[in-house]
Design a protein around this motif. Structure first.
Motif, PDB file in Angstrom:
ATOM      1  N   SER A  39      18.194 102.676  63.285  1.00  0.00           N
ATOM      2  CA  SER A  39      17.854 101.828  62.137  1.00  0.00           C
ATOM      3  C   SER A  39      17.960 100.351  62.489  1.00  0.00           C
ATOM      4  N   GLU A  40      19.011  99.992  63.214  1.00  0.00           N
ATOM      5  CA  GLU A  40      19.180  98.598  63.630  1.00  0.00           C
ATOM      6  C   GLU A  40      18.026  98.147  64.524  1.00  0.00           C
ATOM      7  N   LEU A  41      17.655  99.000  65.477  1.00  0.00           N
ATOM      8  CA  LEU A  41      16.545  98.684  66.375  1.00  0.00           C
ATOM      9  C   LEU A  41      15.258  98.465  65.591  1.00  0.00           C
ATOM     10  N   LEU A  42      14.964  99.379  64.671  1.00  0.00           N
ATOM     11  CA  LEU A  42      13.733  99.271  63.883  1.00  0.00           C
ATOM     12  C   LEU A  42      13.760  98.063  62.951  1.00  0.00           C
ATOM     13  N   ASN A  43      14.917  97.752  62.378  1.00  0.00           N
ATOM     14  CA  ASN A  43      15.031  96.554  61.534  1.00  0.00           C
ATOM     15  C   ASN A  43      14.805  95.289  62.349  1.00  0.00           C
ATOM     16  N   THR A  44      15.316  95.268  63.580  1.00  0.00           N
ATOM     17  CA  THR A  44      15.099  94.122  64.471  1.00  0.00           C
ATOM     18  C   THR A  44      13.617  93.966  64.781  1.00  0.00           C
ATOM     19  N   LEU A  45      12.969  95.085  65.127  1.00  0.00           N
ATOM     20  CA  LEU A  45      11.535  95.044  65.429  1.00  0.00           C
ATOM     21  C   LEU A  45      10.725  94.621  64.212  1.00  0.00           C
ATOM     22  N   ARG A  46      11.161  95.090  63.035  1.00  0.00           N
ATOM     23  CA  ARG A  46      10.456  94.732  61.802  1.00  0.00           C
ATOM     24  C   ARG A  46      10.532  93.232  61.556  1.00  0.00           C
ATOM     25  N   SER A  47      11.692  92.647  61.817  1.00  0.00           N
ATOM     26  CA  SER A  47      11.853  91.209  61.589  1.00  0.00           C
ATOM     27  C   SER A  47      11.081  90.367  62.603  1.00  0.00           C
ATOM     28  N   GLN A  48      10.680  90.964  63.721  1.00  0.00           N
ATOM     29  CA  GLN A  48       9.965  90.227  64.765  1.00  0.00           C
ATOM     30  C   GLN A  48       8.446  90.228  64.575  1.00  0.00           C
ATOM     31  N   THR A  49       7.947  90.997  63.625  1.00  0.00           N
ATOM     32  CA  THR A  49       6.498  91.077  63.450  1.00  0.00           C
ATOM     33  C   THR A  49       6.060  90.432  62.142  1.00  0.00           C
ATOM     34  N   GLU A  50       4.822  89.976  62.130  1.00  0.00           N
ATOM     35  CA  GLU A  50       4.224  89.403  60.926  1.00  0.00           C
ATOM     36  C   GLU A  50       3.177  90.342  60.311  1.00  0.00           C
ATOM     37  N   LYS A  51       2.789  91.377  61.054  1.00  0.00           N
ATOM     38  CA  LYS A  51       1.723  92.277  60.614  1.00  0.00           C
ATOM     39  C   LYS A  51       2.239  93.249  59.556  1.00  0.00           C
ATOM     40  N   LYS A  52       1.527  93.300  58.428  1.00  0.00           N
ATOM     41  CA  LYS A  52       1.921  94.180  57.326  1.00  0.00           C
ATOM     42  C   LYS A  52       1.869  95.649  57.732  1.00  0.00           C
ATOM     43  N   SER A  53       0.819  96.021  58.473  1.00  0.00           N
ATOM     44  CA  SER A  53       0.656  97.422  58.851  1.00  0.00           C
ATOM     45  C   SER A  53       1.774  97.879  59.782  1.00  0.00           C
ATOM     46  N   GLU A  54       2.215  96.996  60.663  1.00  0.00           N
ATOM     47  CA  GLU A  54       3.315  97.338  61.570  1.00  0.00           C
ATOM     48  C   GLU A  54       4.630  97.427  60.799  1.00  0.00           C
ATOM     49  N   LYS A  55       4.840  96.536  59.836  1.00  0.00           N
ATOM     50  CA  LYS A  55       6.045  96.581  59.007  1.00  0.00           C
ATOM     51  C   LYS A  55       6.111  97.889  58.217  1.00  0.00           C
ATOM     52  N   LYS A  56       4.949  98.356  57.769  1.00  0.00           N
ATOM     53  CA  LYS A  56       4.872  99.597  57.004  1.00  0.00           C
ATOM     54  C   LYS A  56       5.328 100.786  57.856  1.00  0.00           C
ATOM     55  N   VAL A  57       4.932 100.798  59.135  1.00  0.00           N
ATOM     56  CA  VAL A  57       5.344 101.866  60.048  1.00  0.00           C
ATOM     57  C   VAL A  57       6.864 101.850  60.204  1.00  0.00           C
ATOM     58  N   TYR A  58       7.429 100.663  60.419  1.00  0.00           N
ATOM     59  CA  TYR A  58       8.882 100.547  60.567  1.00  0.00           C
ATOM     60  C   TYR A  58       9.599 100.949  59.282  1.00  0.00           C
ATOM     61  N   ASP A  59       9.081 100.506  58.129  1.00  0.00           N
ATOM     62  CA  ASP A  59       9.702 100.841  56.845  1.00  0.00           C
ATOM     63  C   ASP A  59       9.744 102.348  56.614  1.00  0.00           C
ATOM     64  N   CYS A  60       8.668 103.027  56.985  1.00  0.00           N
ATOM     65  CA  CYS A  60       8.593 104.480  56.818  1.00  0.00           C
ATOM     66  C   CYS A  60       9.659 105.164  57.673  1.00  0.00           C
ATOM     67  N   PHE A  61       9.759 104.756  58.923  1.00  0.00           N
ATOM     68  CA  PHE A  61      10.735 105.330  59.851  1.00  0.00           C
ATOM     69  C   PHE A  61      12.155 105.015  59.377  1.00  0.00           C
ATOM     70  N   ILE A  62      12.390 103.766  58.971  1.00  0.00           N
ATOM     71  CA  ILE A  62      13.711 103.352  58.492  1.00  0.00           C
ATOM     72  C   ILE A  62      14.088 104.128  57.227  1.00  0.00           C
ATOM     73  N   GLY A  63      13.115 104.339  56.334  1.00  0.00           N
ATOM     74  CA  GLY A  63      13.361 105.108  55.115  1.00  0.00           C
ATOM     75  C   GLY A  63      13.810 106.527  55.414  1.00  0.00           C
ATOM     76  N   THR A  64      13.179 107.149  56.397  1.00  0.00           N
ATOM     77  CA  THR A  64      13.562 108.501  56.795  1.00  0.00           C
ATOM     78  C   THR A  64      14.986 108.507  57.334  1.00  0.00           C
ATOM     79  N   LEU A  65      15.292 107.542  58.198  1.00  0.00           N
ATOM     80  CA  LEU A  65      16.628 107.466  58.784  1.00  0.00           C
ATOM     81  C   LEU A  65      17.697 107.180  57.720  1.00  0.00           C
ATOM     82  N   THR A  66      17.387 106.288  56.779  1.00  0.00           N
ATOM     83  CA  THR A  66      18.325 105.958  55.702  1.00  0.00           C
ATOM     84  C   THR A  66      18.603 107.182  54.835  1.00  0.00           C
ATOM     85  N   SER A  67      17.549 107.917  54.527  1.00  0.00           N
ATOM     86  CA  SER A  67      17.698 109.124  53.718  1.00  0.00           C
ATOM     87  C   SER A  67      18.580 110.150  54.439  1.00  0.00           C
ATOM     88  N   LEU A  68      18.391 110.275  55.742  1.00  0.00           N
ATOM     89  CA  LEU A  68      19.223 111.203  56.522  1.00  0.00           C
ATOM     90  C   LEU A  68      20.680 110.732  56.540  1.00  0.00           C
TER      91      LEU A  68
END
Length: 155
Positions: A8-37
């Motif tokens: 989750s930390e890795l994906l949050n870091t990567l999310r903060s490094q990008t400006e692209k909405k579509s890339e942020k959406k991919v990270y958010d989806c993955f982070i959401g799954t991990l948070t739920s777990l």
């Protein structure tokens, strides 16, 4: 070994490094799954299997197309969760059975429409069959989603 918090930390870091909405959406989806777990009461064995899978995904790998890489890894992780623990995402069955309903409804509607009237019956049977099949597929999928939620398998 990669655990849920490190991933989750890795994906949050990567999310903060990008400006692209579509890339942020991919990270958010993955982070959401991990948070739920992380919020679930996982057993020690389940946590161990998830950590092993996260490690095998090699999320720390530097890649040129990060969006494609993490989208693929997220899908692979969700398939693992589905196969190993029967965990599904919300509306998984509704979406899946809607597609099956449209396929079968189209073929049945086309068959009936052609049998009734060759010219106009084909288009009418096709449209009615697709719509009815989609509705029945969604109804069946919604019932399966409700059952999965009741059993605590939705992440």
């Amino acid at each position: 070994m990669m655990n849920i918090n490190k991933a989750s930390e890795l994906l949050n870091t990567l999310r903060s490094q990008t400006e692209k909405k579509s890339e942020k959406k991919v990270y958010d989806c993955f982070i959401g799954t991990l948070t739920s777990l992380n919020n679930r009461g996982l057993t020690k064995e389940q946590s161990q299997l998830i950590q092993e899978k996260l490690s095998s995904l090699e999320l720390n790998t530097a890649t040129e197309n990060r969006k494609k890489f993490y989208k693929q890894k997220g899908s692979e992780f969700k398939i693992f969760l589905k196969n190993e623990f029967s965990f599904t995402s919300a509306k998984y069955y509704t979406e899946t059975y809607m597609i099956y309903g449209m396929i079968f409804g189209t073929s049945i509607g086309l068959s009936i429409g052609t049998a009734i009237f060759a010219g106009l019956g084909t288009s009418i049977g096709l449209s009615i069959g697709t719509g009815v099949g989609m509705v029945f597929g969604m109804m069946y999928g919604a019932r399966k989603d409700a059952e999965a939620k009741r059993l605590g398998r939705v992440i």
